[in-house]
Motif scaffolding. Structure first.
Motif, PDB file in Angstrom:
ATOM      1  N   ASP A  44       0.699  -1.082   0.049  1.00 22.78           N
ATOM      2  CA  ASP A  44       0.129   0.169   0.088  1.00 22.78           C
ATOM      3  C   ASP A  44       0.944   1.293   0.061  1.00 22.78           C
ATOM      4  O   ASP A  44       1.284   1.690   0.835  1.00 22.78           O
ATOM      5  N   GLU A  45       0.901   1.755  -1.304  1.00 32.77           N
ATOM      6  CA  GLU A  45       2.099   2.934  -1.428  1.00 32.77           C
ATOM      7  C   GLU A  45       1.338   4.075  -0.464  1.00 32.77           C
ATOM      8  O   GLU A  45       2.384   4.823   0.010  1.00 32.77           O
ATOM      9  N   GLU A  46       0.285   4.565  -0.520  1.00 33.36           N
ATOM     10  CA  GLU A  46      -0.168   5.727   0.510  1.00 33.36           C
ATOM     11  C   GLU A  46       0.017   5.385   1.931  1.00 33.36           C
ATOM     12  O   GLU A  46       0.610   6.278   2.626  1.00 33.36           O
ATOM     13  N   LEU A  47      -0.198   4.112   2.503  1.00 28.23           N
ATOM     14  CA  LEU A  47       0.115   3.913   3.742  1.00 28.23           C
ATOM     15  C   LEU A  47       1.643   3.855   3.938  1.00 28.23           C
ATOM     16  O   LEU A  47       2.138   4.625   5.197  1.00 28.23           O
ATOM     17  N   GLN A  48       2.378   3.307   3.131  1.00 26.79           N
ATOM     18  CA  GLN A  48       3.790   3.618   3.501  1.00 26.79           C
ATOM     19  C   GLN A  48       4.333   5.119   3.493  1.00 26.79           C
ATOM     20  O   GLN A  48       5.339   5.160   4.147  1.00 26.79           O
ATOM     21  N   ALA A  49       3.672   5.808   2.427  1.00 24.55           N
ATOM     22  CA  ALA A  49       4.086   7.058   2.483  1.00 24.55           C
ATOM     23  C   ALA A  49       3.818   7.924   3.816  1.00 24.55           C
ATOM     24  O   ALA A  49       4.556   8.682   4.240  1.00 24.55           O
ATOM     25  N   TRP A  50       2.509   7.655   4.110  1.00 24.78           N
ATOM     26  CA  TRP A  50       2.322   7.866   5.679  1.00 24.78           C
ATOM     27  C   TRP A  50       3.032   7.806   6.619  1.00 24.78           C
ATOM     28  O   TRP A  50       3.294   8.667   7.376  1.00 24.78           O
ATOM     29  N   TRP A  51       3.625   6.548   6.866  1.00 24.99           N
ATOM     30  CA  TRP A  51       4.483   6.363   7.758  1.00 24.99           C
ATOM     31  C   TRP A  51       5.909   6.884   7.545  1.00 24.99           C
ATOM     32  O   TRP A  51       6.486   7.180   8.533  1.00 24.99           O
ATOM     33  N   THR A  52       6.384   6.953   6.420  1.00 20.67           N
ATOM     34  CA  THR A  52       7.689   7.519   6.151  1.00 20.67           C
ATOM     35  C   THR A  52       7.502   9.090   6.475  1.00 20.67           C
ATOM     36  O   THR A  52       8.398   9.670   7.067  1.00 20.67           O
ATOM     37  N   GLU A  53       6.567   9.644   6.302  1.00 19.19           N
ATOM     38  CA  GLU A  53       6.201  11.059   6.504  1.00 19.19           C
ATOM     39  C   GLU A  53       6.277  11.161   7.864  1.00 19.19           C
ATOM     40  O   GLU A  53       6.791  12.295   8.602  1.00 19.19           O
ATOM     41  N   ILE A  54       5.376  10.537   8.674  1.00 15.37           N
ATOM     42  CA  ILE A  54       5.565  10.416  10.228  1.00 15.37           C
ATOM     43  C   ILE A  54       6.916  10.416  10.752  1.00 15.37           C
ATOM     44  O   ILE A  54       7.088  11.234  11.584  1.00 15.37           O
ATOM     45  N   ARG A  55       7.521   9.679  10.374  1.00 14.59           N
ATOM     46  CA  ARG A  55       9.080   9.372  10.723  1.00 14.59           C
ATOM     47  C   ARG A  55       9.905  10.521  10.234  1.00 14.59           C
ATOM     48  O   ARG A  55      10.857  11.016  11.173  1.00 14.59           O
ATOM     49  N   THR A  56       9.686  10.835   9.079  1.00 14.04           N
ATOM     50  CA  THR A  56      11.007  11.663   8.571  1.00 14.04           C
ATOM     51  C   THR A  56      10.727  13.152   8.525  1.00 14.04           C
ATOM     52  O   THR A  56      11.426  14.027   8.412  1.00 14.04           O
ATOM     53  N   VAL A  57       9.323  13.451   8.559  1.00  6.11           N
ATOM     54  CA  VAL A  57       8.674  14.939   8.504  1.00  6.11           C
ATOM     55  C   VAL A  57       8.197  15.272   9.926  1.00  6.11           C
ATOM     56  O   VAL A  57       8.704  16.245  10.403  1.00  6.11           O
ATOM     57  N   GLY A  58       7.297  14.700  10.390  1.00  9.31           N
ATOM     58  CA  GLY A  58       6.674  14.702  11.510  1.00  9.31           C
ATOM     59  C   GLY A  58       7.477  14.603  12.726  1.00  9.31           C
ATOM     60  O   GLY A  58       7.465  15.563  13.861  1.00  9.31           O
ATOM     61  N   HIS A  59       8.730  13.762  12.667  1.00  8.62           N
ATOM     62  CA  HIS A  59       9.714  13.563  13.711  1.00  8.62           C
ATOM     63  C   HIS A  59      11.100  13.615  13.129  1.00  8.62           C
ATOM     64  O   HIS A  59      11.708  12.795  13.342  1.00  8.62           O
ATOM     65  N   ALA A  60      11.006  14.742  12.420  1.00 15.87           N
ATOM     66  CA  ALA A  60      12.325  15.008  11.643  1.00 15.87           C
ATOM     67  C   ALA A  60      13.618  14.659  12.640  1.00 15.87           C
ATOM     68  O   ALA A  60      14.712  14.056  12.407  1.00 15.87           O
ATOM     69  N   ASP A  61      13.437  15.420  13.842  1.00 18.33           N
ATOM     70  CA  ASP A  61      14.763  15.306  14.730  1.00 18.33           C
ATOM     71  C   ASP A  61      14.823  13.842  15.176  1.00 18.33           C
ATOM     72  O   ASP A  61      16.193  13.740  15.779  1.00 18.33           O
ATOM     73  N   LYS A  62      14.051  13.100  15.121  1.00 20.08           N
ATOM     74  CA  LYS A  62      14.278  11.650  15.597  1.00 20.08           C
ATOM     75  C   LYS A  62      14.193  10.624  14.463  1.00 20.08           C
ATOM     76  O   LYS A  62      14.241   9.365  14.654  1.00 20.08           O
ATOM     77  N   LYS A  63      14.275  11.231  13.093  1.00 23.16           N
ATOM     78  CA  LYS A  63      14.181  10.251  12.140  1.00 23.16           C
ATOM     79  C   LYS A  63      15.097   9.109  12.093  1.00 23.16           C
ATOM     80  O   LYS A  63      15.119   7.987  11.583  1.00 23.16           O
ATOM     81  N   ASP A  64      16.553   9.331  12.600  1.00 28.38           N
ATOM     82  CA  ASP A  64      17.310   8.505  12.578  1.00 28.38           C
ATOM     83  C   ASP A  64      17.522   7.746  13.845  1.00 28.38           C
ATOM     84  O   ASP A  64      18.565   7.038  14.049  1.00 28.38           O
ATOM     85  N   ALA A  65      16.882   7.991  14.821  1.00 34.39           N
ATOM     86  CA  ALA A  65      16.823   7.174  16.058  1.00 34.39           C
ATOM     87  C   ALA A  65      16.568   5.846  16.061  1.00 34.39           C
ATOM     88  O   ALA A  65      15.520   5.293  15.091  1.00 34.39           O
TER      89      ALA A  65
END
Length: 117
Positions: free
Chosen positions: A54-75
């Motif tokens: 599911d491309e939209e679901l995967q994009a949502w999860w990627t955005e949460i991690r990398t945009v919504g929590h940009a400061d923690k994206k590599d944690a």
């Protein structure tokens, strides 16, 4: 705080057993998880392959991690979103954190903190 424990009533074992909000919180956690499980398992995704594709679901999860929590994206500790169980765990945590957990860690301290205001 709780850790996964399949032998415990709610699938979680409390680290601090006498925390005043813990037992009530577990009841709410279980309710949220049961609703999410029923929805994901019975109404939306027929297989884990559908979750992973599911491309939209995967994009949502990627955005949460990398945009919504940009400061923690590599944690370390971000879960993968590959299976129906991954989705259940992730989606259960979102309303739990925004509601019950937030209320327990903030509002429970008013009596103490409000005294000093």
């Amino acid at each position: 705080m709780a850790v996964e424990d399949k032998n415990s009533e709610h699938g979680l074992r409390l680290i601090i057993e006498d925390y005043p909000y813990a037992n009530d919180g577990l009841l709410i956690w279980s309710s949220i998880k049961q609703w999410v499980t029923d929805y994901v398992m019975n109404h939306y995704y027929a297989s884990s392959n559908e979750v992973e594709r599911d491309e939209e679901l995967q994009a949502w999860w990627t955005e949460i991690r990398t945009v919504g929590h940009a400061d923690k994206k590599d944690a370390p500790g971000w879960p993968d979103l590959k299976t129906k169980q991954d989705l259940i765990d992730i989606v259960t945590n979102i309303p739990w954190t925004a509601s019950t957990h937030h209320a327990a860690v903030n509002f429970g301290h008013y009596a103490y903190a409000g005294y000093y205001s």
